[in-house]
Design an enzyme around this catalytic site. Structure first.
Site, mmCIF file in Angstrom:
data_model
loop_
_atom_site.group_PDB
_atom_site.id
_atom_site.type_symbol
_atom_site.label_atom_id
_atom_site.label_comp_id
_atom_site.label_asym_id
_atom_site.label_seq_id
_atom_site.Cartn_x
_atom_site.Cartn_y
_atom_site.Cartn_z
ATOM 1 N N SER A 154 0.871 -1.178 0.000
ATOM 2 C CA SER A 154 0.000 0.000 0.000
ATOM 3 C C SER A 154 0.904 1.223 0.000
ATOM 4 O O SER A 154 2.084 1.129 0.358
ATOM 5 C CB SER A 154 -0.882 -0.004 1.259
ATOM 6 O OG SER A 154 -1.503 1.247 1.447
ATOM 7 N N TYR A 167 -2.467 -1.772 10.197
ATOM 8 C CA TYR A 167 -2.302 -1.885 8.744
ATOM 9 C C TYR A 167 -0.988 -1.243 8.319
ATOM 10 O O TYR A 167 -0.201 -1.831 7.561
ATOM 11 C CB TYR A 167 -3.487 -1.215 8.051
ATOM 12 C CG TYR A 167 -3.511 -1.350 6.546
ATOM 13 C CD1 TYR A 167 -3.957 -2.517 5.945
ATOM 14 C CD2 TYR A 167 -3.126 -0.288 5.730
ATOM 15 C CE1 TYR A 167 -4.005 -2.637 4.563
ATOM 16 C CE2 TYR A 167 -3.170 -0.399 4.346
ATOM 17 C CZ TYR A 167 -3.612 -1.571 3.766
ATOM 18 O OH TYR A 167 -3.649 -1.682 2.400
#
Length: 277
Positions: A154, A167
């Protein structure tokens, strides 16, 4: 008169033939499985909650001429990644390409986050990825034919976001895990890289698997729209292909320029709403 020097032979080109794509039931995983599907290839597709989505992916893979193998994978038990990779490798006669797309996240402030939720996200996004990577790499090394490993991380591999502590930590850790793999596996002809998407129009971002090219204005992204999963898959396909043999330990950001907006976006903020997810 001295003889003309003979030209240097280029390294043997790698072609993916036995491929595993985790999280292949929708979004980036689905687009990647389809992008890598060609005649003569086998594609293992894993799913967690969407069996129908995995079946649709398999249909598209088969339509492209590849053989599809579908397996359930729940990385809340990270070691199940090892078992599923081993099973798919046995079914396909080996594995030479692994693309890890499975993932989950949060939208909770650090102070409100339970340890159980922290562990769930890190288990799936980092521990599970480690188990899949290690298992696939062992098969590749044993086969001796080289290989490709790509992890979907990401933009939050590189920059944090409020409400995404586990995350962010997991994706940052996954990025460094892959860089370490790149160092250790290169002598076996195996490359390892990450692809770091920004906002992509997928179910994980609360959007449908649809073209993001029209109708979705994003003022904070230079190209002014979300990405399409196929745009990420195209980068993955390059990294898995014969032309990327000298790309190793890199993180390919696919975000429409989002990460370049730090100073501009910071100067444009007019409230403190960013402090809440």
């Amino acid at each position: 008169m001295s003889a003309e020097p003979s030209p240097t032979e280029p390294p043997a080109a790698f072609t993916p033939r036995r491929i595993i794509v985790t999280g292949g039931d929708s979004g980036i995983g689905k687009a990647t499985a389809v992008a890598l599907a060609e005649h003569g290839r086998q594609v293992g597709i894993t799913w967690h909650t969407d069996a129908d989505g995995a079946a649709r992916t398999a249909e598209e893979v088969q339509h492209a001429g590849a053989e599809a193998h579908v397996r359930h994978l729940d990385l809340t038990d990270p070691t199940s990644g090892t078992a599923v990779v081993d099973e798919l490798a046995a079914t396909m006669g080996g594995v030479d390409t692994l693309v890890m797309c499975s993932g989950t996240g949060t939208a909770e402030l650090l102070l409100d986050l339970s340890y159980e939720r922290w562990r769930e996200v890190v288990a799936v996004d980092l521990d599970g990825a480690f188990c899949c990577l290690q298992a696939a790499a062992r098969h590749m090394v044993q086969a001796g034919d080289g290989g490709r490993i790509v992890a979907i991380t990401s933009v939050h591999e590189h920059a944090p976001k409020v409400g995404s502590a586990p995350y962010d930590a997991a994706k940052g850790g996954l990025g460094l895990l892959v860089k370490t793999a790149a160092l250790e596996l290169a002598e076996y002809g195996i490359t390892a890289n990450t692809v770091a998407p920004g906002e992509i129009a997928t179910p994980m971002t609360g959007q449908e698997d649809e073209s993001a090219l029209v109708g979705k204005e994003r003022a904070g992204i230079p190209v002014a729209r979300p990405g399409d999963a196929r745009e990420v898959a195209a980068v993955v396909a390059f990294l898995c292909g014969p032309d990327a043999g000298y790309v190793n330990g890199a993180s390919w950001v696919v975000d429409g320029g989002m990460l370049q907006m730090g100073p501009m976006a910071g100067a444009a903020l007019t409230s403190g709403d960013w402090r809440r997810p």
